[in-house]
Design a protein around this motif. Structure first.
Motif, PDB file in Angstrom:
ATOM      1  N   ASN A 181       0.721  -1.368  -0.049  1.00 34.44           N
ATOM      2  CA  ASN A 181       0.200  -0.059  -0.051  1.00 34.44           C
ATOM      3  C   ASN A 181       0.945   1.371   0.030  1.00 34.44           C
ATOM      4  OD1 ASN A 181      -2.566  -1.579   0.359  1.00 34.44           O
ATOM      5  ND2 ASN A 181      -1.925  -1.799   2.386  1.00 34.44           N
ATOM      6  N   ILE A 182       0.547   2.069  -0.755  1.00 32.39           N
ATOM      7  CA  ILE A 182       1.279   3.370  -0.838  1.00 32.39           C
ATOM      8  C   ILE A 182       0.098   4.525  -0.731  1.00 32.39           C
ATOM      9  CG2 ILE A 182       2.697   5.077  -2.610  1.00 32.39           C
ATOM     10  CD1 ILE A 182       3.838   2.592  -3.867  1.00 32.39           C
ATOM     11  N   LEU A 183       0.555   5.329   0.138  1.00 32.92           N
ATOM     12  CA  LEU A 183      -0.251   6.769   0.527  1.00 32.92           C
ATOM     13  C   LEU A 183       0.210   7.766  -0.590  1.00 32.92           C
ATOM     14  CD1 LEU A 183      -2.509   7.618   2.477  1.00 32.92           C
ATOM     15  CD2 LEU A 183      -0.729   8.272   4.027  1.00 32.92           C
ATOM     16  N   VAL A 184      -0.901   8.265  -1.077  1.00 33.23           N
ATOM     17  CA  VAL A 184      -0.493   9.457  -1.942  1.00 33.23           C
ATOM     18  C   VAL A 184      -1.110  10.646  -1.125  1.00 33.23           C
ATOM     19  CG1 VAL A 184      -0.921  10.333  -4.250  1.00 33.23           C
ATOM     20  CG2 VAL A 184      -0.457   8.058  -3.968  1.00 33.23           C
ATOM     21  N   VAL A 185      -0.394  11.853  -0.674  1.00 30.25           N
ATOM     22  CA  VAL A 185      -0.900  12.745  -0.222  1.00 30.25           C
ATOM     23  C   VAL A 185      -0.815  14.198  -1.145  1.00 30.25           C
ATOM     24  CG1 VAL A 185      -0.783  13.928   2.052  1.00 30.25           C
ATOM     25  CG2 VAL A 185      -0.213  11.673   1.969  1.00 30.25           C
ATOM     26  N   ASP A 186      -2.004  14.517  -1.364  1.00 30.71           N
ATOM     27  CA  ASP A 186      -1.892  15.650  -2.495  1.00 30.71           C
ATOM     28  C   ASP A 186      -3.203  16.631  -2.251  1.00 30.71           C
ATOM     29  OD1 ASP A 186       0.011  16.671  -5.179  1.00 30.71           O
ATOM     30  OD2 ASP A 186      -1.610  17.867  -4.506  1.00 30.71           O
ATOM     31  N   ASP A 187      -3.172  17.874  -2.099  1.00 33.76           N
ATOM     32  CA  ASP A 187      -4.458  18.473  -2.040  1.00 33.76           C
ATOM     33  C   ASP A 187      -5.248  18.811  -3.534  1.00 33.76           C
ATOM     34  OD1 ASP A 187      -3.970  22.073  -2.379  1.00 33.76           O
ATOM     35  OD2 ASP A 187      -2.433  20.279  -2.708  1.00 33.76           O
ATOM     36  N   VAL A 188      -4.265  18.439  -4.487  1.00 29.08           N
ATOM     37  CA  VAL A 188      -4.870  18.709  -5.766  1.00 29.08           C
ATOM     38  C   VAL A 188      -5.387  17.270  -6.363  1.00 29.08           C
ATOM     39  CG1 VAL A 188      -4.467  19.269  -8.302  1.00 29.08           C
ATOM     40  CG2 VAL A 188      -3.401  20.426  -6.336  1.00 29.08           C
ATOM     41  N   ASP A 189      -6.864  17.047  -6.747  1.00 26.87           N
ATOM     42  CA  ASP A 189      -7.297  15.841  -6.950  1.00 26.87           C
ATOM     43  C   ASP A 189      -6.504  15.103  -8.383  1.00 26.87           C
ATOM     44  OD1 ASP A 189      -9.509  13.812  -6.734  1.00 26.87           O
ATOM     45  OD2 ASP A 189      -9.913  14.527  -8.661  1.00 26.87           O
ATOM     46  N   ILE A 190      -6.292  15.939  -9.368  1.00 26.29           N
ATOM     47  CA  ILE A 190      -5.720  15.571 -10.587  1.00 26.29           C
ATOM     48  C   ILE A 190      -4.322  14.960 -10.315  1.00 26.29           C
ATOM     49  CG2 ILE A 190      -4.708  17.810 -11.317  1.00 26.29           C
ATOM     50  CD1 ILE A 190      -6.054  15.094 -13.658  1.00 26.29           C
ATOM     51  N   ASN A 191      -3.677  15.591  -9.434  1.00 26.79           N
ATOM     52  CA  ASN A 191      -2.101  14.955  -9.031  1.00 26.79           C
ATOM     53  C   ASN A 191      -2.432  13.521  -8.461  1.00 26.79           C
ATOM     54  OD1 ASN A 191      -0.864  17.190  -9.839  1.00 26.79           O
ATOM     55  ND2 ASN A 191      -0.765  18.448  -7.924  1.00 26.79           N
ATOM     56  N   ARG A 192      -3.178  13.396  -7.529  1.00 29.69           N
ATOM     57  CA  ARG A 192      -3.374  12.075  -6.733  1.00 29.69           C
ATOM     58  C   ARG A 192      -3.911  10.865  -7.832  1.00 29.69           C
ATOM     59  NH1 ARG A 192      -6.587  15.222  -3.227  1.00 29.69           N
ATOM     60  NH2 ARG A 192      -8.572  14.143  -3.720  1.00 29.69           N
ATOM     61  N   ARG A 193      -4.723  11.560  -8.907  1.00 30.83           N
ATOM     62  CA  ARG A 193      -5.325  10.379  -9.693  1.00 30.83           C
ATOM     63  C   ARG A 193      -4.149   9.952 -10.798  1.00 30.83           C
ATOM     64  NH1 ARG A 193     -10.160  12.510 -12.784  1.00 30.83           N
ATOM     65  NH2 ARG A 193      -9.852  14.589 -12.074  1.00 30.83           N
ATOM     66  N   ILE A 194      -3.158  11.123 -11.004  1.00 29.75           N
ATOM     67  CA  ILE A 194      -2.275  10.577 -11.956  1.00 29.75           C
ATOM     68  C   ILE A 194      -1.276   9.747 -11.372  1.00 29.75           C
ATOM     69  CG2 ILE A 194       0.197  11.533 -13.059  1.00 29.75           C
ATOM     70  CD1 ILE A 194      -1.641  14.131 -13.540  1.00 29.75           C
ATOM     71  N   LEU A 195      -0.715   9.865 -10.071  1.00 29.69           N
ATOM     72  CA  LEU A 195       0.086   8.975  -9.366  1.00 29.69           C
ATOM     73  C   LEU A 195      -0.329   7.978  -8.922  1.00 29.69           C
ATOM     74  CD1 LEU A 195       1.664  11.851  -6.771  1.00 29.69           C
ATOM     75  CD2 LEU A 195       2.831  10.489  -8.411  1.00 29.69           C
ATOM     76  N   SER A 196      -1.676   7.703  -8.642  1.00 35.13           N
ATOM     77  CA  SER A 196      -2.233   6.331  -8.415  1.00 35.13           C
ATOM     78  C   SER A 196      -2.337   5.596  -9.596  1.00 35.13           C
ATOM     79  CB  SER A 196      -3.828   6.734  -7.797  1.00 35.13           C
ATOM     80  OG  SER A 196      -3.713   7.354  -6.611  1.00 35.13           O
ATOM     81  N   LYS A 197      -2.685   6.220 -10.639  1.00 35.28           N
ATOM     82  CA  LYS A 197      -2.659   5.285 -12.142  1.00 35.28           C
ATOM     83  C   LYS A 197      -1.311   4.768 -12.339  1.00 35.28           C
ATOM     84  CE  LYS A 197      -3.999   5.994 -16.869  1.00 35.28           C
ATOM     85  NZ  LYS A 197      -4.250   6.684 -18.293  1.00 35.28           N
ATOM     86  N   ILE A 198      -0.190   5.677 -12.076  1.00 33.12           N
ATOM     87  CA  ILE A 198       1.073   5.082 -12.252  1.00 33.12           C
ATOM     88  C   ILE A 198       1.455   3.868 -11.582  1.00 33.12           C
ATOM     89  CG2 ILE A 198       3.699   5.782 -12.343  1.00 33.12           C
ATOM     90  CD1 ILE A 198       2.721   8.704 -12.824  1.00 33.12           C
ATOM     91  N   LEU A 199       1.111   4.231 -10.126  1.00 31.68           N
ATOM     92  CA  LEU A 199       1.436   3.291  -9.350  1.00 31.68           C
ATOM     93  C   LEU A 199       0.532   1.888  -9.462  1.00 31.68           C
ATOM     94  CD1 LEU A 199       1.790   5.541  -6.323  1.00 31.68           C
ATOM     95  CD2 LEU A 199       3.609   4.285  -7.149  1.00 31.68           C
ATOM     96  N   ARG A 200      -0.582   2.038  -9.692  1.00 29.28           N
ATOM     97  CA  ARG A 200      -1.416   0.595  -9.786  1.00 29.28           C
ATOM     98  C   ARG A 200      -1.076  -0.180 -11.177  1.00 29.28           C
ATOM     99  NH1 ARG A 200      -5.827   4.249  -8.190  1.00 29.28           N
ATOM    100  NH2 ARG A 200      -6.428   4.819 -10.302  1.00 29.28           N
ATOM    101  N   ALA A 201      -0.415   0.716 -12.138  1.00 28.08           N
ATOM    102  CA  ALA A 201       0.111  -0.003 -13.317  1.00 28.08           C
ATOM    103  C   ALA A 201       1.202  -0.855 -12.888  1.00 28.08           C
ATOM    104  CB  ALA A 201       0.612   1.043 -14.287  1.00 28.08           C
ATOM    105  N   GLU A 202       1.889  -0.477 -11.579  1.00 23.49           N
ATOM    106  CA  GLU A 202       3.184  -1.149 -11.391  1.00 23.49           C
ATOM    107  C   GLU A 202       2.771  -2.271 -10.366  1.00 23.49           C
ATOM    108  OE1 GLU A 202       6.429  -1.092 -12.269  1.00 23.49           O
ATOM    109  OE2 GLU A 202       5.936   0.256 -13.810  1.00 23.49           O
TER     110      GLU A 202
END
Length: 714
Positions: free
Chosen positions: A6-27
């Motif tokens: 589990n990786i915790l993504v902490v960012d107040d900008v929703d688009i940034n959280r979604r981009i990082l989550s997409k990259i990490l789920r692909a891994e």
């Protein structure tokens, strides 16, 4: 199937959280999102789900990234969960500040999938490797618990036996580095395994054994009755009779566990503090932690807190103790000693702060401060038109750990335009023992630069003779306090040791300085033995520079002379018996001028007295004038040619059949027997008693004259 991390993504900008989550789920990672630091902290502290890594934005409302890092540090989360900070490309200081707050790495926006993936996997791999190392329960070399697992098992034992009394005992092998250097790493490792097995056998099934570091061990065991130092020494000798290394030393520090709320590491610290109090004290095998050690620890913390400020405020003062020529009593030099006068604590003993500064490394700053102060003193003396005397300064073993020590000293002394031979450096045996090759190299360089080296406390340790064969030095310094008994007297056994050391220095053509000289008896004994200089309370204590200068000037105006030796009444009573025109001829062979003068004064009323300062001079004289000689008084220990060599030469050439020889020495019964076997006729021990010396000479001369007369009659 391996569970996803589990990786915790902490960012107040929703688009940034979604981009990082997409990259990490692909891994193949699971992602959990948080819109600010407070939400992230709630997730982390709940422990559900377990978080393997945090990707953290810095600029956020409610709680920003730096604040979250601070909270993670306070709660201990930062030690087990790595944090990668995500920053904008224009935030130039964010990287440095993030690392200072405890972040592991950082990624700049906009995100590049390959970089994000690589950084995350790399950090997780490093953390997993570290965790694997931490999970190694057993020390591979010795088979006992590693440090961390000793702490855990010891704590478990204490929890399971709340009513039992236990002790923590820390131990280490004295000079283990020297054992490795002498016998090799394989033998050193074998010794460590032997010690570990001994510990396991001693504590049995009720205790816990661990290895804290290289040669440092620890055990938890049920409390036993106390033993004397002698009993512990005997037990140690028996237990290690078959060890792979003979004659090594182990010491123990014991902490009796009373406060069970204290963490196990702190208990070990207390045991090690007790152990530190007996380091380098031979014959002392163990020490028990008590309130005095705790108070000492608090005092050391206090002095450590004050030391930097004290140096800046010049609270450390140079005191000078004069060195006197033993024959004339004139001042021949001085030793610079440091005194700490604190505005609140008052006078602080060097015996208290010097060992502390050697342990914490501050001694290097203090030494260099003292060296510079001494350079200022010498420079001022030169400018004032005084004829300066050399000043010796101490060089700690810690100073020699820096490879450029000699060069720094040369730069310092040259900046004050001082002749190098005015600054002497005192090196102790312990410094040589800790790092012999570094010491030899640095001391050799200093001597090549023109500085003089004094070997301090020579004879008080166990490797001094080895040092003499390797370490280039100019003077030997003897500590009389080591030689004396509790009542201040010099016992015969130590007197023989002292005589041997002084004689050895003469052989090596090294001047000797005796420090700690407190009585006239000390001075007389040292003068008889041929010591060159004395330093101690008999003449003067260490004093501030201004007082030393006053004392020095007074000595210059009125140099005290060595007290005249007593005039023996027996000489005056017998003077009329000697016929001045027909006196027998006596030769004194002795390298110490004061001894020659004393014997000449005793013998001159009755005999024609000649003297020689070494065996070579004496041999030439005897060869030319043996027919006139009635007796030879011969010292055994001399430079150039000693008494044994001269005796052997006289025996081979037949002169011993013609002239009786009386040995005058303090070398002991073995030397006396050896001299008698070589053909000597008698023996007179130093220091000289006038009546005894005269009796032996008269007896030898009378027998010689009788044999000569018998020869004429035949």
């Amino acid at each position: 199937m391996t569970e996803k991390r589990n990786i915790l993504v902490v960012d107040d900008v929703d688009i940034n959280r979604r981009i990082l989550s997409k990259i990490l789920r692909a891994e193949d990672f699971n992602t959990i999102e948080a819109e600010n630091g407070q939400v992230a902290l709630d997730i982390l502290t709940s422990g559900n789900p377990a978080i393997a890594l945090v990707l953290l934005d810095i600029t956020m409302p409610v709680m920003n990234g730096y604040e979250l890092l601070e909270k993670m540090k306070e709660t201990g989360l930062l030690t087990s969960i790595p944090v990668i900070v995500t920053t904008g490309s224009d935030q130039n200081n964010a990287e440095v500040k993030s690392l200072e707050y405890g972040a592991t790495d950082f990624i700049t926006k906009p995100y590049k999938p390959d970089i994000v993936s690589h950084r995350v996997r790399s950090i997780l791999r490093l953390c997993e490797n570290a965790a694997l190392l931490n999970r190694l329960e057993i020390d591979r070399l010795t088979g006992v618990y590693s440090r961390e697992f000793f702490y855990r098992h010891a704590e478990a034992v204490l929890d399971e036996h709340p009513n039992e009394k236990y002790d923590i005992i820390c131990s280490n092998i004295e000079n283990f580095k020297m054992i490795n250097a002498k016998y090799g790493m394989e033998v050193g490792d074998e010794l460590l395994r032997y010690v570990a097995k001994h510990n396991v056998d001693c504590v049995g099934a009720d205790g816990v054994c661990g290895r804290l570091s290289a040669d440092s061990f620890v055990v938890l065991r049920k409390r036993r009755s106390q033993h004397t130092q002698e009993e512990i020494g005997r037990q140690f000798t028996e237990a290690f009779r078959n060890a792979p290394v003979k004659n090594f030393l182990m010491q123990y520090g014991l902490y009796p566990i009373e406060d069970r709320s204290m963490p196990i590491p702190s208990m070990c610290d207390c045991a090690q503090l007790a152990l530190a109090t007996i380091k380098h004290k031979y014959g002392v095998h163990y020490a028990v932690y008590d309130e005095s050690i705790r108070q000492k620890m608090l005092r050391e913390h206090q002095l450590s807190d004050y030391m930097e400020q004290a140096l800046e405020a010049k609270q450390f003062l140079v005191y000078l103790q004069p060195k006197h020529d033993i024959e004339t009593c004139a001042i021949a030099g001085a030793e610079a000693l440091v005194r700490w006068i604190h505005p609140e604590l008052g006078f602080i003993s060097p015996g208290e702060f010097i060992p502390l500064f050697e342990r914490n490394g501050f001694i290097t700053k203090l030494d260099r401060y003292i060296w510079e102060e001494v350079c200022r003193i010498l420079r001022r003396w030169i400018q004032e038109g005084r004829k300066p005397i050399p000043i010796s300064v101490n060089a700690s073993r810690v100073d020699f750990e820096f490879g450029d020590l000699a060069e720094k000293i040369e730069i310092l002394v040259d900046s004050y335009d001082i002749p190098h031979d005015l600054l002497h450096f005192e090196v102790t045996e312990s410094a040589y023992t800790d790092n012999p090759q570094q010491i030899i190299s640095t001391v050799s360089t200093l001597r090549d630069m023109g500085f003089l080296i004094e070997m301090d406390d020579f004879g008080s340790g166990y490797s001094s003779l080895n040092m003499l064969s390797e370490l280039p030095i100019d003077m030997l310094k003897l500590d009389m306090r080591f030689m004396q008994k509790g009542d201040g007297l010099l016992p015969n056994s130590k007197r023989s040791i002292l005589s041997f050391i002084v004689s050895l220095s003469k052989w090596l053509q090294l001047p000797t300085i005796a420090e700690g000289v407190e009585t006239k008896e000390d001075v007389d004994v040292l003068r008889t033995m041929g010591c060159n200089y004395i330093q101690g309370y008999y003449f003067a204590k260490p004093m501030p520079v201004s007082e030393f200068e006053t004392y020095w000037e007074a000595k210059r105006r009125d140099v005290q002379t060595v007290p005249e030796p007593p005039i023996y009444e027996i000489l005056h009573a017998a003077l009329s018996k000697a016929e001045a025109r027909n006196k027998p001829h006596v030769l004194i062979v002795e390298d110490i001028a004061s001894n020659r003068e004393l014997m000449k004064e005793i013998l001159s009323p009755f005999y024609v007295v000649a003297d020689a300062s070494d065996g070579q001079q004496a041999y030439r004289y005897i060869k030319e004038r043996h027919a006139e000689l009635s007796c030879i008084l011969l010292d055994l220990l001399m430079p150039v040619m000693d008494g044994f060599q001269l005796l052997d030469l006289l025996r081979k050439e037949g002169f011993l059949m013609e002239v009786p020889v009386i040995i005058t020495s303090e070398a002991g019964s073995d030397s006396e027997l050896r001299a008698l076997h070589l053909g000597a006729d008698s023996f007179v021990a130093k220091p000289y008693n006038g009546e005894i010396l005269l009796h032996h000479v008269q007896k030898a001369v009378n027998e010689h004259e009788y044999r000569r007369l018998c020869g004429k009659l035949e």
